[in-house]
Design an enzyme around this catalytic site. Structure first.
Site, PDB file in Angstrom:
ATOM      1  N   LYS A  17       0.764  -1.176   0.082  1.00 50.13           N
ATOM      2  CA  LYS A  17      -0.015  -0.045  -0.075  1.00 50.13           C
ATOM      3  C   LYS A  17       0.935   1.105   0.071  1.00 50.13           C
ATOM      4  CE  LYS A  17      -1.775   1.819   4.258  1.00 50.13           C
ATOM      5  NZ  LYS A  17      -1.241   3.294   4.092  1.00 50.13           N
ATOM      6  N   ARG A  94      -3.973  10.654   4.345  1.00 51.17           N
ATOM      7  CA  ARG A  94      -2.855  11.678   4.561  1.00 51.17           C
ATOM      8  C   ARG A  94      -1.915  11.310   3.302  1.00 51.17           C
ATOM      9  NH1 ARG A  94       0.854  13.922   8.294  1.00 51.17           N
ATOM     10  NH2 ARG A  94       2.910  13.592   7.485  1.00 51.17           N
ATOM     11  N   ASP A 118      -4.757   8.561   9.589  1.00 55.38           N
ATOM     12  CA  ASP A 118      -4.851   8.053  10.783  1.00 55.38           C
ATOM     13  C   ASP A 118      -4.846   8.621  12.139  1.00 55.38           C
ATOM     14  OD1 ASP A 118      -5.540   5.290   9.853  1.00 55.38           O
ATOM     15  OD2 ASP A 118      -3.142   5.156   9.382  1.00 55.38           O
TER      16      ASP A 118
END
Ligand code: UD1
Length: 421
Positions: A17, A94, A118
């Site tokens: 990711k 983000r 997060d």
């Protein structure tokens, strides 16, 4: 899920990711069609796809069968991309901030909303901003947006206060099209940094030192689109490895790269596990209750902060006492309160957690607070007596493709009770 089953079998990890999102952002640096393979089918990739679409790109995602939740993303970048990224998207993730460097370098300006993401600490952007300023950009913050302008960036030397992954990536992506040479010192050394530099080099960039603390970038006039494959996800691989040890199972993690997980695998060996490096992956097996091992998170090649919740969960069912120290994100122990609800004996003091292991945990409803905390809680549920419900599991969907299906493939008794996404 109902605890008590050992994870056994084979699982395949797709691309990381944390690499894929930046490879997608890097596509902005070249007009035309960039293709990235092994991109995980997760929520954050959908968000990045939408970020790129709103910048004027065509983005298609196609699943690759039997890939463990990966696929091919095709990005068509126009001659003149738009330069504004909305708050509603950046707030959700983000990593959207990683379009800042490419946009300033390519288009001479960018207006990017200040990110959310997060809840694991303050996660400033000072190093991204001061680095871009050193490259010649003017950056102001107005109405919740960072507005950057630079008719042309110029090579410079940049010393990062901390080897920030995101700042290193943003600055490399800006420097590849700057005039002259940029030297980034105290750069992050994560495999994902090496991956993005490899893709940029394939696009025509001139970069030296990726994977070391000093990265040198010689600016070029333009880059060309490429077809590239994302590096395997070491955090997902590490999650399976720790899950195998916690549940006293035997798991082959296909495509896991041992060198990307050296410290973590050493810790598992110290805990009593068998770790075998195979030609195309790793095997991790455990037959007895693990021994408690101390863990200190640090930038790569240290123990990854993204595996810290799993390390705490492991210590919670190990023998003896383990000291877990978090050095990267100050808010990352928040999830420990949830683990305590499962009966874990965890005491937090600043950035240290003292974990006294118990033979078994005891099921309860718990809440995932971020991607990795969610995965850590699921592993804890697998070694809890009774039925554990992990709520807010959409966090886990941000980082783990087909998590529930893969757990079931390894024999876990788990089901999803809310819709994905
Ligand atoms: C990336 C990863 C994340 C991982 C982290 C550390 C992505 C999408 N996320 O996050 O999963 O946990 O690396 O390996 O790739 N900081 C500042 N100022 C800055 C930049 C960072 O103070 O300008 C601080 C942060 O608050 C944090 C620390 O530096 O405490 C590390 O952050 P960084 O390495 O930048 O992490 P991310 O790139 O956000």
């Amino acid at each position: 899920m109902t605890g008590g089953t050992a994870l056994t079998g084979r699982v395949r990890v797709t691309g990381a990711k944390n690499s894929s999102l930046k490879l997608m952002a890097a596509a902005l640096l070249a007009t035309g069609r960039t293709v990235v393979d092994e991109v995980p089918d997760i929520l954050d990739v959908s968000i990045m796809s939408e970020v790129l679409r709103r910048l004027g790109c065509g983005v298609e995602y196609e699943r690759t069968p039997a890939s463990g939740g990966g696929g091919r993303v095709t990005i068509d970048v126009p001659e003149d991309p738009s330069t504004e990224t909305d708050y509603d998207l950046v707030r959700k993730m983000r990593a959207s901030i990683s379009v800042l460097g490419p946009l300033v370098a390519r288009c001479g300006s960018a207006r990017v909303a200040l990110p959310g993401g997060d809840a694991i600490g303050s996660r400033g952007l000072d190093m991204h901003i001061s680095g871009l300023e050193r490259l010649g950009a003017t950056i102001v913050s107005e109405h919740g947006y960072l507005v950057a302008t630079a008719p042309r960036l110029s090579g410079t030397s940049i010393w990062l206060d901390f080897p920030s992954v995101g700042a290193t990536e943003n600055l490399v992506m800006a420097a590849v099209l700057a005039d002259g040479t940029t030297v980034i010192d105290n750069a992050a050394r994560e495999p994902e940094i090496v991956d993005i530099c490899s893709m940029l080099i394939a696009m025509g960039a001139r970069i030296d030192g990726a994977g070391t603390s000093t990265i040198t970038v010689e600016g070029v006039e333009s880059l060309s689109p490429v077809t590239y494959t994302a590096v395997p996800d070491r955090i997902v691989a590490g999650t399976w490895a720790i899950g195998a040890v916690m549940t006293r199972g035997d798991v082959v993690v296909e495509r896991a790269v041992a060198e990307h997980l050296s410290v973590a695998l050493d810790k598992l060996t110290d805990a009593g596990a068998t770790v075998e490096v195979l030609p195309g992956g790793l095997r991790v097996a455990m037959s007895e209750r693990p021994r408690g091992v101390d863990v200190v998170t640090l930038p790569f090649p240290g123990f990854p902060t993204d595996l810290q919740p799993m390390a705490v969960a492991l210590a919670a069912v190990s023998t003896g006492t383990a000291l877990i120290t978090e050095n990267v994100f100050e808010g990352r122990f928040m999830f420990a309160n949830e683990l305590v609800r499962l009966g874990a004996d965890v005491r937090i003091d600043g950035h240290h957690a003292v974990v006294r292991g118990r033979e078994r945990l005891s099921s309860a409803p718990v809440v995932a607070t971020d991607i990795r905390a969610g995965a850590g809680l699921v592993l804890a549920g697998l070694v809890s007596d009774g039925i554990t419900e992990v709520q807010e599991v959409h966090h886990v969907d941000r980082g783990y493709p087909d998590f529930v299906e893969q757990l079931r493939g390894l024999g876990a008794d788990v089901k999803r009770t809310s819709r994905p996404g």
